[in-house]
Design a protein around this motif. Sequence first.
Motif, PDB file in Angstrom:
ATOM      1  N   GLY A 277      -3.133 -13.637   0.548  1.00 16.90           N
ATOM      2  CA  GLY A 277      -4.052 -12.648  -0.001  1.00 16.90           C
ATOM      3  C   GLY A 277      -5.292 -12.492   0.857  1.00 16.90           C
ATOM      4  O   GLY A 277      -5.786 -11.375   1.073  1.00 16.90           O
ATOM      5  N   GLN A 278      -5.807 -13.610   1.363  1.00 14.49           N
ATOM      6  CA  GLN A 278      -6.995 -13.564   2.223  1.00 14.49           C
ATOM      7  C   GLN A 278      -6.664 -12.956   3.583  1.00 14.49           C
ATOM      8  O   GLN A 278      -7.481 -12.235   4.161  1.00 14.49           O
ATOM      9  CB  GLN A 278      -7.551 -14.985   2.386  1.00 14.49           C
ATOM     10  N   ILE A 279      -5.466 -13.235   4.087  1.00 15.90           N
ATOM     11  CA  ILE A 279      -5.049 -12.618   5.350  1.00 15.90           C
ATOM     12  C   ILE A 279      -4.936 -11.112   5.190  1.00 15.90           C
ATOM     13  O   ILE A 279      -5.401 -10.338   6.037  1.00 15.90           O
ATOM     14  CB  ILE A 279      -3.704 -13.206   5.820  1.00 15.90           C
ATOM     15  N   LEU A 280      -4.344 -10.686   4.084  1.00 19.10           N
ATOM     16  CA  LEU A 280      -4.233  -9.252   3.824  1.00 19.10           C
ATOM     17  C   LEU A 280      -5.608  -8.620   3.689  1.00 19.10           C
ATOM     18  O   LEU A 280      -5.849  -7.523   4.210  1.00 19.10           O
ATOM     19  CB  LEU A 280      -3.414  -9.006   2.558  1.00 19.10           C
ATOM     20  N   ALA A 281      -6.513  -9.296   3.012  1.00 22.23           N
ATOM     21  CA  ALA A 281      -7.872  -8.774   2.862  1.00 22.23           C
ATOM     22  C   ALA A 281      -8.530  -8.552   4.219  1.00 22.23           C
ATOM     23  O   ALA A 281      -9.213  -7.548   4.443  1.00 22.23           O
ATOM     24  CB  ALA A 281      -8.711  -9.727   2.014  1.00 22.23           C
ATOM     25  N   GLU A 282      -8.316  -9.493   5.131  1.00 23.68           N
ATOM     26  CA  GLU A 282      -8.860  -9.349   6.485  1.00 23.68           C
ATOM     27  C   GLU A 282      -8.246  -8.150   7.184  1.00 23.68           C
ATOM     28  O   GLU A 282      -8.933  -7.358   7.837  1.00 23.68           O
ATOM     29  CB  GLU A 282      -8.586 -10.630   7.282  1.00 23.68           C
ATOM     30  N   GLY A 283      -6.922  -7.987   7.041  1.00 15.26           N
ATOM     31  CA  GLY A 283      -6.259  -6.862   7.670  1.00 15.26           C
ATOM     32  C   GLY A 283      -6.687  -5.528   7.098  1.00 15.26           C
ATOM     33  O   GLY A 283      -6.862  -4.548   7.839  1.00 15.26           O
ATOM     34  N   LEU A 284      -6.885  -5.470   5.797  1.00 19.47           N
ATOM     35  CA  LEU A 284      -7.351  -4.234   5.169  1.00 19.47           C
ATOM     36  C   LEU A 284      -8.756  -3.899   5.648  1.00 19.47           C
ATOM     37  O   LEU A 284      -9.094  -2.732   5.857  1.00 19.47           O
ATOM     38  CB  LEU A 284      -7.313  -4.375   3.643  1.00 19.47           C
TER      39      LEU A 284
ATOM     40  N   VAL B 230       7.922 -12.169  -2.811  1.00 22.63           N
ATOM     41  CA  VAL B 230       7.069 -12.518  -3.947  1.00 22.63           C
ATOM     42  C   VAL B 230       5.651 -12.802  -3.476  1.00 22.63           C
ATOM     43  O   VAL B 230       4.667 -12.325  -4.058  1.00 22.63           O
ATOM     44  CB  VAL B 230       7.649 -13.733  -4.703  1.00 22.63           C
ATOM     45  N   GLU B 231       5.530 -13.573  -2.406  1.00 23.86           N
ATOM     46  CA  GLU B 231       4.196 -13.907  -1.890  1.00 23.86           C
ATOM     47  C   GLU B 231       3.493 -12.658  -1.368  1.00 23.86           C
ATOM     48  O   GLU B 231       2.293 -12.480  -1.575  1.00 23.86           O
ATOM     49  CB  GLU B 231       4.319 -14.947  -0.776  1.00 23.86           C
ATOM     50  N   ARG B 232       4.226 -11.774  -0.714  1.00 18.47           N
ATOM     51  CA  ARG B 232       3.642 -10.528  -0.218  1.00 18.47           C
ATOM     52  C   ARG B 232       3.128  -9.677  -1.373  1.00 18.47           C
ATOM     53  O   ARG B 232       1.999  -9.168  -1.331  1.00 18.47           O
ATOM     54  CB  ARG B 232       4.685  -9.764   0.597  1.00 18.47           C
ATOM     55  N   LEU B 233       3.943  -9.508  -2.394  1.00 16.81           N
ATOM     56  CA  LEU B 233       3.546  -8.682  -3.534  1.00 16.81           C
ATOM     57  C   LEU B 233       2.346  -9.283  -4.260  1.00 16.81           C
ATOM     58  O   LEU B 233       1.460  -8.556  -4.725  1.00 16.81           O
ATOM     59  CB  LEU B 233       4.724  -8.509  -4.485  1.00 16.81           C
ATOM     60  N   GLU B 234       2.288 -10.603  -4.345  1.00 15.86           N
ATOM     61  CA  GLU B 234       1.126 -11.264  -4.952  1.00 15.86           C
ATOM     62  C   GLU B 234      -0.137 -10.977  -4.141  1.00 15.86           C
ATOM     63  O   GLU B 234      -1.218 -10.787  -4.709  1.00 15.86           O
ATOM     64  CB  GLU B 234       1.364 -12.770  -5.040  1.00 15.86           C
ATOM     65  N   ALA B 235      -0.014 -10.955  -2.816  1.00 19.73           N
ATOM     66  CA  ALA B 235      -1.161 -10.686  -1.948  1.00 19.73           C
ATOM     67  C   ALA B 235      -1.692  -9.280  -2.173  1.00 19.73           C
ATOM     68  O   ALA B 235      -2.911  -9.064  -2.270  1.00 19.73           O
ATOM     69  CB  ALA B 235      -0.778 -10.890  -0.485  1.00 19.73           C
ATOM     70  N   PHE B 236      -0.797  -8.308  -2.276  1.00 16.21           N
ATOM     71  CA  PHE B 236      -1.237  -6.936  -2.518  1.00 16.21           C
ATOM     72  C   PHE B 236      -1.871  -6.803  -3.904  1.00 16.21           C
ATOM     73  O   PHE B 236      -2.895  -6.137  -4.063  1.00 16.21           O
ATOM     74  CB  PHE B 236      -0.073  -5.963  -2.355  1.00 16.21           C
ATOM     75  N   ALA B 237      -1.274  -7.455  -4.886  1.00 17.37           N
ATOM     76  CA  ALA B 237      -1.842  -7.400  -6.240  1.00 17.37           C
ATOM     77  C   ALA B 237      -3.229  -8.029  -6.275  1.00 17.37           C
ATOM     78  O   ALA B 237      -4.145  -7.509  -6.926  1.00 17.37           O
ATOM     79  CB  ALA B 237      -0.905  -8.113  -7.209  1.00 17.37           C
ATOM     80  N   ALA B 238      -3.408  -9.137  -5.554  1.00 17.85           N
ATOM     81  CA  ALA B 238      -4.706  -9.816  -5.530  1.00 17.85           C
ATOM     82  C   ALA B 238      -5.787  -8.950  -4.905  1.00 17.85           C
ATOM     83  O   ALA B 238      -6.975  -9.093  -5.216  1.00 17.85           O
ATOM     84  CB  ALA B 238      -4.583 -11.133  -4.758  1.00 17.85           C
ATOM     85  N   ASN B 239      -5.374  -8.039  -4.016  1.00 16.23           N
ATOM     86  CA  ASN B 239      -6.330  -7.151  -3.358  1.00 16.23           C
ATOM     87  C   ASN B 239      -6.431  -5.784  -4.030  1.00 16.23           C
ATOM     88  O   ASN B 239      -7.158  -4.908  -3.551  1.00 16.23           O
ATOM     89  CB  ASN B 239      -5.947  -6.988  -1.885  1.00 16.23           C
TER      90      ASN B 239
END
Length: 221
Positions: free
Chosen positions: A166-173, A200-209
């Motif tokens: 989730g934090q990695i995705l946040a950085e990328g966004l 599952v982990e990917r979808l959780e990351a998007f949901a968290a963001n």
Amino acid sequence: MTDTVVVIYSGGMDSYTLLHLARIRGCRVHALSFNYGQRHVRELEYARSVCETQGIPHKVIDIRAMSEVMSGSSLTSDRDVPEGHYEEESMKATVVPNRNMILLSLATGYAVTVGGGTVWYGAHGGDHAIYPDCRPEFVAKMDAVCRVANYEPVGIEAPFMAMDKGQILAEGLRLGLDYSQTWTCYNGRERACGRCGSCVERLEAFAANGVTDPLEYEDSR
């Protein structure tokens, strides 16, 4: 002088973010991908496309001949890919024996060849429960070995080691990255399954963001 970095680039979310982070930091990037017989080899198509579009030097190394020493994983054999969360015991079936030690060793040789001082790979905090070769102690020891394996010292770094997906995705966004250019699913079908540990982990990351994953899923989520 601009640092030259070899990024192990699978085509997934984490290495995609890492690739762009290295460029934004002013590094001269060489992307290195591996075909080791993974069933989700489709990720390499995404890796090629991104590197071609961005003008990033990219090598894809075929190491399928080494499959006999990397066998037994559900990612490289006919075993079913387990569904559920990464922290479940069943996810150990996705461990490919000695994968990161092999890939990092090859990437270190490539770094010497292209004059690179560092190899980056996308291990992160969410990997620690299941994957021994994504843990801090492994990275530290590989770094120590690769610094003395050649006349030219090459460091091993995992910049996302203290972050979850989730934090990695946040950085990328924050960087404005387009995650439709990544492939995460362990099943290499036309659409992502939405049920394997990686999905599952990917979808959780998007949901968290609070954002929607741009990929299409089999269950039309």
